[in-house]
Design a protein around this motif. Structure first.
Motif, PDB file in Angstrom:
ATOM      1  N   THR A   1     -90.624 -59.190 -18.967  1.00  0.00           N
ATOM      2  CA  THR A   1     -89.486 -59.808 -18.271  1.00  0.00           C
ATOM      3  C   THR A   1     -89.930 -60.253 -16.876  1.00  0.00           C
ATOM      4  OG1 THR A   1     -87.144 -59.548 -17.700  1.00  0.00           O
ATOM      5  CG2 THR A   1     -88.547 -57.661 -17.273  1.00  0.00           C
ATOM      6  N   ILE A   2     -88.988 -60.802 -16.104  1.00  0.00           N
ATOM      7  CA  ILE A   2     -89.255 -61.131 -14.701  1.00  0.00           C
ATOM      8  C   ILE A   2     -88.220 -60.382 -13.852  1.00  0.00           C
ATOM      9  CG2 ILE A   2     -89.589 -62.969 -12.991  1.00  0.00           C
ATOM     10  CD1 ILE A   2     -89.545 -64.979 -15.356  1.00  0.00           C
ATOM     11  N   THR A   3     -88.693 -59.703 -12.819  1.00  0.00           N
ATOM     12  CA  THR A   3     -87.767 -59.043 -11.900  1.00  0.00           C
ATOM     13  C   THR A   3     -87.670 -59.889 -10.639  1.00  0.00           C
ATOM     14  OG1 THR A   3     -88.370 -56.841 -12.692  1.00  0.00           O
ATOM     15  CG2 THR A   3     -87.371 -56.961 -10.510  1.00  0.00           C
ATOM     16  N   GLY A   4     -86.459 -60.164 -10.208  1.00  0.00           N
ATOM     17  CA  GLY A   4     -86.247 -60.877  -8.949  1.00  0.00           C
ATOM     18  C   GLY A   4     -85.943 -59.883  -7.841  1.00  0.00           C
ATOM     19  N   LEU A   5     -86.396 -60.187  -6.634  1.00  0.00           N
ATOM     20  CA  LEU A   5     -86.134 -59.315  -5.488  1.00  0.00           C
ATOM     21  C   LEU A   5     -85.760 -60.181  -4.286  1.00  0.00           C
ATOM     22  CD1 LEU A   5     -89.367 -57.127  -5.715  1.00  0.00           C
ATOM     23  CD2 LEU A   5     -87.089 -56.281  -6.228  1.00  0.00           C
TER      24      LEU A   5
ATOM     25  N   ILE B   1     -84.922 -67.291 -21.088  1.00  0.00           N
ATOM     26  CA  ILE B   1     -83.700 -66.572 -20.721  1.00  0.00           C
ATOM     27  C   ILE B   1     -83.888 -65.781 -19.419  1.00  0.00           C
ATOM     28  CG2 ILE B   1     -84.062 -64.409 -22.028  1.00  0.00           C
ATOM     29  CD1 ILE B   1     -80.848 -66.364 -22.275  1.00  0.00           C
ATOM     30  N   TYR B   2     -85.123 -65.288 -19.203  1.00  0.00           N
ATOM     31  CA  TYR B   2     -85.379 -64.526 -17.976  1.00  0.00           C
ATOM     32  C   TYR B   2     -85.393 -65.456 -16.762  1.00  0.00           C
ATOM     33  CZ  TYR B   2     -87.097 -61.533 -21.728  1.00  0.00           C
ATOM     34  OH  TYR B   2     -87.211 -60.828 -22.899  1.00  0.00           O
ATOM     35  N   GLU B   3     -85.857 -66.690 -16.964  1.00  0.00           N
ATOM     36  CA  GLU B   3     -85.856 -67.663 -15.864  1.00  0.00           C
ATOM     37  C   GLU B   3     -84.435 -68.115 -15.540  1.00  0.00           C
ATOM     38  OE1 GLU B   3     -90.393 -69.384 -16.167  1.00  0.00           O
ATOM     39  OE2 GLU B   3     -88.828 -70.564 -17.125  1.00  0.00           O
ATOM     40  N   ARG B   4     -83.617 -68.244 -16.574  1.00  0.00           N
ATOM     41  CA  ARG B   4     -82.215 -68.616 -16.315  1.00  0.00           C
ATOM     42  C   ARG B   4     -81.507 -67.525 -15.508  1.00  0.00           C
ATOM     43  NH1 ARG B   4     -81.678 -73.139 -18.622  1.00  0.00           N
ATOM     44  NH2 ARG B   4     -82.517 -73.540 -20.701  1.00  0.00           N
ATOM     45  N   GLU B   5     -81.884 -66.303 -15.784  1.00  0.00           N
ATOM     46  CA  GLU B   5     -81.319 -65.170 -15.049  1.00  0.00           C
ATOM     47  C   GLU B   5     -81.649 -65.307 -13.550  1.00  0.00           C
ATOM     48  OE1 GLU B   5     -82.780 -61.607 -16.863  1.00  0.00           O
ATOM     49  OE2 GLU B   5     -80.985 -60.469 -16.377  1.00  0.00           O
ATOM     50  N   LEU B   6     -82.883 -65.703 -13.251  1.00  0.00           N
ATOM     51  CA  LEU B   6     -83.290 -65.870 -11.848  1.00  0.00           C
ATOM     52  C   LEU B   6     -82.509 -67.011 -11.195  1.00  0.00           C
ATOM     53  CD1 LEU B   6     -87.195 -65.567 -12.071  1.00  0.00           C
ATOM     54  CD2 LEU B   6     -85.538 -63.772 -11.562  1.00  0.00           C
TER      55      LEU B   6
ATOM     56  N   ASP C   1     -79.420 -68.045 -11.992  1.00  0.00           N
ATOM     57  CA  ASP C   1     -78.025 -67.648 -11.783  1.00  0.00           C
ATOM     58  C   ASP C   1     -77.880 -66.562 -10.727  1.00  0.00           C
ATOM     59  OD1 ASP C   1     -76.870 -69.378 -13.519  1.00  0.00           O
ATOM     60  OD2 ASP C   1     -75.850 -67.863 -14.732  1.00  0.00           O
ATOM     61  N   LEU C   2     -78.717 -65.558 -10.801  1.00  0.00           N
ATOM     62  CA  LEU C   2     -78.485 -64.367  -9.977  1.00  0.00           C
ATOM     63  C   LEU C   2     -79.187 -64.413  -8.622  1.00  0.00           C
ATOM     64  CD1 LEU C   2     -78.688 -61.652 -12.785  1.00  0.00           C
ATOM     65  CD2 LEU C   2     -76.655 -62.720 -11.839  1.00  0.00           C
ATOM     66  N   PHE C   3     -80.274 -65.201  -8.528  1.00  0.00           N
ATOM     67  CA  PHE C   3     -81.017 -65.270  -7.264  1.00  0.00           C
ATOM     68  C   PHE C   3     -81.038 -66.667  -6.648  1.00  0.00           C
ATOM     69  CE2 PHE C   3     -82.626 -61.310  -8.912  1.00  0.00           C
ATOM     70  CZ  PHE C   3     -82.762 -60.545  -7.772  1.00  0.00           C
ATOM     71  N   GLY C   4     -80.611 -67.678  -7.383  1.00  0.00           N
ATOM     72  CA  GLY C   4     -80.659 -69.038  -6.860  1.00  0.00           C
ATOM     73  C   GLY C   4     -82.051 -69.627  -6.882  1.00  0.00           C
ATOM     74  N   ALA C   5     -82.911 -69.134  -7.768  1.00  0.00           N
ATOM     75  CA  ALA C   5     -84.250 -69.722  -7.904  1.00  0.00           C
ATOM     76  C   ALA C   5     -84.131 -71.102  -8.532  1.00  0.00           C
ATOM     77  CB  ALA C   5     -85.122 -68.833  -8.789  1.00  0.00           C
ATOM     78  N   GLN C   6     -85.060 -71.983  -8.167  1.00  0.00           N
ATOM     79  CA  GLN C   6     -85.110 -73.293  -8.823  1.00  0.00           C
ATOM     80  C   GLN C   6     -86.369 -73.294  -9.681  1.00  0.00           C
ATOM     81  OE1 GLN C   6     -84.838 -76.235  -5.649  1.00  0.00           O
ATOM     82  NE2 GLN C   6     -83.401 -74.877  -4.623  1.00  0.00           N
ATOM     83  N   VAL C   7     -86.178 -73.420 -10.977  1.00  0.00           N
ATOM     84  CA  VAL C   7     -87.317 -73.304 -11.888  1.00  0.00           C
ATOM     85  C   VAL C   7     -87.674 -74.693 -12.423  1.00  0.00           C
ATOM     86  CG1 VAL C   7     -88.262 -72.139 -13.919  1.00  0.00           C
ATOM     87  CG2 VAL C   7     -86.549 -70.983 -12.509  1.00  0.00           C
ATOM     88  N   GLU C   8     -88.797 -75.219 -11.948  1.00  0.00           N
ATOM     89  CA  GLU C   8     -89.239 -76.555 -12.389  1.00  0.00           C
ATOM     90  C   GLU C   8     -89.730 -76.491 -13.826  1.00  0.00           C
ATOM     91  OE1 GLU C   8     -92.231 -77.933  -9.742  1.00  0.00           O
ATOM     92  OE2 GLU C   8     -90.788 -78.583  -8.232  1.00  0.00           O
ATOM     93  N   GLY C   9     -89.263 -77.445 -14.623  1.00  0.00           N
ATOM     94  CA  GLY C   9     -89.735 -77.517 -16.008  1.00  0.00           C
ATOM     95  C   GLY C   9     -88.910 -76.703 -16.978  1.00  0.00           C
ATOM     96  N   LEU C  10     -87.906 -76.004 -16.490  1.00  0.00           N
ATOM     97  CA  LEU C  10     -87.048 -75.220 -17.389  1.00  0.00           C
ATOM     98  C   LEU C  10     -86.164 -76.178 -18.181  1.00  0.00           C
ATOM     99  CD1 LEU C  10     -86.095 -72.327 -18.182  1.00  0.00           C
ATOM    100  CD2 LEU C  10     -84.435 -72.468 -16.341  1.00  0.00           C
ATOM    101  N   PRO C  11     -86.223 -76.141 -19.511  1.00  0.00           N
ATOM    102  CA  PRO C  11     -85.438 -77.105 -20.287  1.00  0.00           C
ATOM    103  C   PRO C  11     -83.939 -76.927 -20.063  1.00  0.00           C
ATOM    104  CG  PRO C  11     -86.515 -75.476 -21.724  1.00  0.00           C
ATOM    105  CD  PRO C  11     -87.007 -75.233 -20.342  1.00  0.00           C
ATOM    106  N   ALA C  12     -83.196 -78.025 -20.240  1.00  0.00           N
ATOM    107  CA  ALA C  12     -81.748 -77.962 -20.059  1.00  0.00           C
ATOM    108  C   ALA C  12     -81.158 -76.994 -21.076  1.00  0.00           C
ATOM    109  CB  ALA C  12     -81.156 -79.347 -20.259  1.00  0.00           C
TER     110      ALA C  12
ATOM    111  N   ASN D   1     -77.726 -73.730 -21.703  1.00  0.00           N
ATOM    112  CA  ASN D   1     -76.599 -72.971 -21.167  1.00  0.00           C
ATOM    113  C   ASN D   1     -77.049 -72.083 -20.031  1.00  0.00           C
ATOM    114  OD1 ASN D   1     -74.732 -73.875 -23.129  1.00  0.00           O
ATOM    115  ND2 ASN D   1     -75.622 -72.443 -24.607  1.00  0.00           N
ATOM    116  N   ARG D   2     -76.135 -71.840 -19.101  1.00  0.00           N
ATOM    117  CA  ARG D   2     -76.498 -70.912 -18.031  1.00  0.00           C
ATOM    118  C   ARG D   2     -76.429 -69.478 -18.548  1.00  0.00           C
ATOM    119  NH1 ARG D   2     -72.529 -71.598 -12.969  1.00  0.00           N
ATOM    120  NH2 ARG D   2     -73.933 -69.980 -12.233  1.00  0.00           N
ATOM    121  N   TYR D   3     -77.122 -68.575 -17.860  1.00  0.00           N
ATOM    122  CA  TYR D   3     -77.111 -67.165 -18.223  1.00  0.00           C
ATOM    123  C   TYR D   3     -77.373 -66.369 -16.959  1.00  0.00           C
ATOM    124  CZ  TYR D   3     -78.504 -62.610 -19.925  1.00  0.00           C
ATOM    125  OH  TYR D   3     -78.580 -61.255 -20.121  1.00  0.00           O
ATOM    126  N   PRO D   4     -76.659 -65.300 -16.677  1.00  0.00           N
ATOM    127  CA  PRO D   4     -75.574 -64.722 -17.473  1.00  0.00           C
ATOM    128  C   PRO D   4     -74.185 -65.052 -16.926  1.00  0.00           C
ATOM    129  CG  PRO D   4     -76.351 -63.101 -15.901  1.00  0.00           C
ATOM    130  CD  PRO D   4     -77.105 -64.375 -15.620  1.00  0.00           C
TER     131      PRO D   4
END
Lengths: 155, 411
Positions: free
Chosen positions: A57-61, A106-111, A113-124, A126-129
């Motif tokens: 997984t990925i942990t955001g801090l 799904i772990y990148e989508r979590e970042l 939504d919950l941290f406001g990360a911008q993930v380049e290349g993440l396919p379009a 649904n948002r999660y969670p």
């Protein structure tokens, strides 16, 4: 911990800038704190050469001025490699790793939504969670966000 | 998804039978599934944020409530990380008790799954018997911990309750009965043609896809991935216990069934070893209220697969960060792959076969033509019935198996 030491040596030989950046807190646990600019080549090497083929997984801090992300990888031997990188909170842009692990989406989508990360290349997709009507400028796992600030249906 | 010959079907997010709501949007061409879109997050409760505002002890009880079925998995995974940061050496007897409860939990979870799987394919006799048998392990858990679920056996530094010799005897007696029952379930799963036909080739997930999508637990092991945290990254007392990691190469729902029933046999083996080899001594060491600065990542083989917890302490009474990655999140992504180009009639069992945690409310299935206003609403029950009837029409009727099954179980 011979295996862990070998992996450390291998990484340092390949990437001199990782000297003193790799810790082995206990058996089967390794952590690397590194500059995001070099992340891709280290990640690629860990995946393809060192056989860290299981992505946990990925942990955001939230660390004040920076957002940090820890990528948790594992070998089939049980050894975990936790790669920590930081990006400025004012411009928290990271590249997707779904090219290596499709399941990481799904772990990148979590970042996002919950941290406001911008993930380049993440396919379009649904948002999660969070809910679809969750305000776009509220990131619940940032330290300055308080539950009392929640607005809308998600409150 | 909007071609004139395709239907788009929103399913969920509510479901009457399972924990955690989820939304599936299914694109159909005739009876075939062309694509699935999954919307998660309906059960997001902000537990990670809540953990930052509570003490470690409060968090332990909160985290135990992440999941009602594998509550011990989450609490153990969390407490291991906290103990590692604090440098606490947990007494061996406590580690054995944790392992014992972990395997009892796996038994109840796998028996629960076997019943649900039986129900979804119209083999309710299997549901009735497995859930009857499951009561044996639920009674054992209640006897040991005081609760059927949310056992609260863990505390930081050890466990809350010891095991008395007479309790150990009762456990072994219960396990003997369960083992006999499970042998018969394995026989049914290995030899009953109707069941094999119904589950084979359904929800296929090949080895490469399981790797790419990072599936975990029985879902991955049934696709030939030889991974099990208990063996690969041992925790609690697992490094001192002998057991086999069950894998299977069927790569379908049938394989997932075989893996789980065989894992039940391994669980009984582990339970017996825990009782036989459990050392005497204390069950708890005192833990500080404030946990020193540090971080740790803990892994645990929950009944559904690898559970991951990350804990970071800033030296206070409350954690700075708690991150939880439950196994269903890893497995639900493989469902898209399992359903692609398969029949709608197999959807209930394919979703059930990853053993997901959904929520206990009603689910609707709206079948609509993408280019007209016609809409048909189906309940999950109706979809299940559709699946059973579809297979009956294709020569697979599990009601016929039930009589033999009943006779055997009653003798």
């Amino acid at each position: 911990m011979p295996q862990e030491n070998d992996i450390r040596e291998d990484l340092v030989n390949k990437f001199a800038y990782l000297q003193d950046k790799i810790q082995i807190p206990r058996a089967r646990r390794m952590s690397v704190i590194m500059d995001y600019n070099n992340f891709n080549e280290v990640f690629e090497y860990a995946f393809s050469q060192l056989k860290f083929v299981h992505f946990c997984t990925i942990t955001g801090l939230d660390e004040g001025e920076f957002l940090s992300f820890i990528y948790h990888l594992a070998q089939d031997s049980g050894i975990m490699l936790n790669i920590k990188i930081s990006v400025p909170k004012s411009n928290p842009v990271i590249k997707t790793i779904t090219g290596y692990f499709a399941g990481a989406e799904i772990y990148e989508r979590e970042l996002v939504d919950l941290f406001g990360a911008q993930v380049e290349g993440l396919p379009a997709g649904n948002r999660y969670p969070l809910t679809d009507d969750w305000p776009k400028d509220q990131f619940p796992l940032r330290k300055d966000w308080k539950p009392s600030e929640a607005k809308g249906e998600g409150k | 998804m909007h071609d004139s010959d395709k239907f788009k079907i929103p399913m969920g997010p509510q479901h009457p039978a399972l924990k955690e709501p989820e939304g599936f949007s299914v694109a159909l061409k005739g009876e075939k599934i062309m694509g699935v879109d999954i919307r998660l997050g309906y059960n997001h409760r902000g537990i990670e944020k809540a953990c930052e505002e509570r003490s470690y002890i409060q968090d332990l009880y909160l985290i135990e409530r992440v999941c009602g079925i594998c509550s011990h998995s989450h609490s153990t995974c969390f407490v291991q990380a906290v103990e590692e940061i604090a440098g606490i050496s947990v007494p061996k007897r406590a580690l054995y008790i944790r392992t014992l409860v972990a395997e009892l939990e796996r038994v109840h979870s796998h028996l629960l799954w076997l019943g649900v799987a039986g129900h979804e394919i119209g083999f309710d006799t299997l549901l009735m018997y497995t859930w009857r048998d499951r009561e044996i392990v639920m009674d054992i858990l209640a006897m040991l911990t005081g609760n059927r679920v949310n056992y609260g056996i863990n505390i930081i530094g050890g466990v809350r309750r010891d095991i008395a010799p007479e309790q150990a005897r009762d456990i072994l007696k219960g396990v003997d009965t369960l083992e006999e029952r499970t042998k018969y379930y394995i026989e049914v799963a290995s030899e009953e043609t109707t069941l094999i036909k119904r589950l084979s080739g359904v929800g296929v997930l090949f080895y490469d896809d399981a790797l790419r999508l990072d599936a975990v637990g029985p879902t991955a092991r049934a696709s030939g991935i030889n991974r099990d945290v208990r063996r690969d990254d041992p925790y609690a007392a697992y490094s001192e216990i002998k057991f086999d990691v069950i894998t299977d190469m069927h790569c379908d729902v049938y394989g997932r069934t075989l893996v789980r029933v065989k894992e039940l046999m391994e669980a009984y083996k582990i339970i017996r070893q825990c009782i036989k080899n459990m050392p005497d001594g204390p069950i708890l060491v005192k833990a500080p209220r404030k946990i020193p600065v540090g971080e740790a990542i803990s892994r645990y083989e929950a009944p559904r697969g690898e559970d991951v917890h990350y804990v970071k302490s800033n030296g206070g009474e409350k954690p700075d960060r708690v991150k939880i990655r439950a196994p269903t999140l890893a497995n639900v992504q493989a469902v898209k792959c399992m359903l692609k180009d398969r029949y709608l009639a197999d959807m209930p069992i394919v979703i059930a076969a990853i053993d997901p945690c959904f929520s206990c409310t009603d689910r609707l299935v709206a079948v609509r033509n993408a280019h007209s206003s016609n809409e048909k609403i189906l309940s999950w029950e109706a979809l299940r019935k559709y699946g059973i009837d579809w297979h009956k029409a294709h020569g697979i009727d599990l009601a016929l198996v039930s009589d033999n099954f009943r006779k055997r179980m009653e003798c």
